[in-house]
Scaffold this active site. Structure first.
Site, PDB file in Angstrom:
ATOM      1  N   SER A 264      42.569  17.161  56.663  1.00 56.55           N
ATOM      2  CA  SER A 264      42.645  18.421  56.881  1.00 56.55           C
ATOM      3  C   SER A 264      41.091  18.883  56.482  1.00 56.55           C
ATOM      4  CB  SER A 264      43.639  19.325  55.914  1.00 56.55           C
ATOM      5  OG  SER A 264      43.336  20.662  55.636  1.00 56.55           O
TER       6      SER A 264
ATOM      7  N   TYR B 279      46.224  20.666  47.371  1.00 58.19           N
ATOM      8  CA  TYR B 279      46.646  20.107  48.843  1.00 58.19           C
ATOM      9  C   TYR B 279      45.111  19.409  49.422  1.00 58.19           C
ATOM     10  CZ  TYR B 279      47.295  20.042  53.927  1.00 58.19           C
ATOM     11  OH  TYR B 279      47.379  19.626  55.232  1.00 58.19           O
TER      12      TYR B 279
ATOM     13  N   LYS C 217      44.635  15.424  49.897  1.00 61.40           N
ATOM     14  CA  LYS C 217      44.124  14.671  51.088  1.00 61.40           C
ATOM     15  C   LYS C 217      43.011  14.034  51.063  1.00 61.40           C
ATOM     16  CE  LYS C 217      47.060  16.176  54.467  1.00 61.40           C
ATOM     17  NZ  LYS C 217      48.162  15.384  54.971  1.00 61.40           N
TER      18      LYS C 217
END
Lengths: 316, 316
Positions: free
Chosen positions: A114, A138, A142
């Site tokens: 992402s 997050y 990632k």
């Protein structure tokens, strides 16, 4: 959403890289729906962050693995342990399950990363060698997934490629609570006769690609010659960088003033503050030179939405 | 070696950042030697990659934690599971043990990372925003540690700072089997009357800092005002970039031709290939602006070795 569209595409194509698909295993934490297909489809539900579950998923030794599973940004921020368990431990269990096969099994592994791996401040355009400084758990998870993918690929356990998806626009379906939701809803709702709320200023710039491009990225990542990648296995995908004003101009050009007038300005200080920390533009030269393709204009993104989701019909 | 020298420095100073040291806990996988000091020193041995061990280490709630523990590069490459267990899981257990205290305990945490987080090809000088593309499992584990440190700091569990140490030169002690060992041994052995082997060409360029600087980096990281750091918590340390020819010139200048003549050229293709993938120079502007200081010439690095390790005496 991207997973469902990828499945539709695989079912429609019936083949990948010139080879007929003989079996597809769908996996999610809740039972996924298995569509009709010319090949066998197994649908499995489990928590792959539990030891031993990942082994079951690769028991049939798939040639290609798409790893899209993740706790999304808001939830990973709200629940630190769950985010690390699913997004880090789950990913690592999957990678280790493949490693443990150990008899030369070396599947292609496509990992969706992402743009959340990047954190402000940014240069005007984020290049392929810009460093990863995520500002969310997050994004951190990632980024760790990217590092593990590169190391396990280097060691020959699988043939991995990580693709950093830009914001997917126009996202089909209902408005959701994601802070980025307005980028899609200011197009989607007006086109279907609904009012949409714009919570930021029109000079906000962001990078987008269509759902069709997202599926295209995954398919290309599954089939390209990874010898061209070398050890740098994680790539920022191409995207269209536009301001909100340019998004609205596109909408007006394609659907007319009456549709564009369905956007209501309602500034939201919280969302404006969050969006100020998001990337505005990417220079995705490496991905482009490797054949990854996104749209080249926001008009094209809107036209694909009308074609793919609205059967060509705009609510006038 | 750096840990031992850091301990010596803390014992000598008796204080850190103007506060008297009242207690020092040394920890290693083998029982560390506790020196005499004006304050209490506890020496503990355990495998902190085992669940529950990290909790014991922070039970006394230290204000400052130096996390130097790691399986080194060669071993992490030879034993994948051990490397990930110690360098990734161990680090995470430590970070989580601090998080679990949960009553506002927020120690300064200094993490030693490494220039192994970078992988070739490089620009001529690696800047502060260059991306991390480790080419070893050790470098991957250090890069993951950096990401965890930044995220846990952002979430307020501790006040973390990661420092990427350059190659430490002149490393005291016996020659070791590390591929980088010659950078030190071509200085150390001749100065003590021994022959040294140079396995690479003299135009090889690399970045160095003295053991005294390494301790200085750790001390400064433990005491600087981290409000100046913002969310980017991992820093490349300053270093002196010189070619091997320049190292030898310095040695000749300081110790004379007879000493410099103790270097025997014996090219080693394996070492040459490895060294070709190593960084040559860093632009450590951020660390310098934050007050981190290394030597400014290789002459200075040699003089510090003579002063700190040879009591001022060269074997003529």
């Amino acid at each position: 959403m991207v997973g469902r569209k990828l499945t539709e595409r695989l079912v429609k194509d019936g083949q990948l890289n010139g080879q007929a698909i003989t079996r597809l295993v769908l996996h999610d934490v809740i039972q996924p729906e298995a569509p009709q297909a010319s090949f066998e489809i197994a649908a499995l539900a489990s928590d792959f962050s539990q030891p031993g579950e990942a082994e079951k998923l690769i028991a049939s030794r798939p040639d290609v693995i798409f790893h899209l599973a993740a706790i999304v940004s808001g939830e990973a921020e709200a629940d630190l342990e769950k985010g690390y368990r699913i997004n880090l431990d789950g990913t690592r269990f999957l990678f280790d399950a493949i490693r443990h096969v150990g008899d030369g099994y070396c599947p292609r592994l496509v990992f969706t990363s992402s743009i959340a791996v990047f954190g402000a401040p940014f240069p005007d355009a984020i290049g392929d060698e810009f460093f990863l400084t995520p500002l969310t758990s997050y994004g951190t998870q990632k980024a760790i997934g990217e590092l593990l993918l590169a190391d396990y690929t280097r060691r020959g356990f699988f043939d991995g490629i990580g693709i950093r998806l830009p914001t997917i626009c126009v996202r089909p379906g209902k408005p959701n609570k994601a802070a980025s939701g307005f980028f899609s809803s200011i197009i989607r709702e007006p086109l279907s006769g609904q009012e949409a709320v714009l919570p930021v200023a029109e000079d906000v710039r962001h990078a987008h690609a269509s759902p069709r491009s997202a599926v295209g990225f995954l398919m290309h990542a599954a089939t390209l010659d990874t010898a061209r990648l070398g050890p740098r296995r994680n790539l920022t995908m191409p995207s269209v960088s536009v301001t909100v004003a340019e998004q609205i101009e596109s909408l007006r050009r394609i659907a007319g003033e009456k549709v564009a007038a369905r956007i209501r300005r309602e500034p939201d200080a919280d969302i404006m503050r969050m969006v100020a920390g998001w990337p505005r533009r990417f220079d995705a030269g490496r991905a482009q030179s490797l054949g990854f393709r996104a749209e080249t204009s926001f008009d094209e993104i809107i036209r694909l939405h009308i074609e793919d989701e609205l059967a060509g019909k705009i609510a006038g």
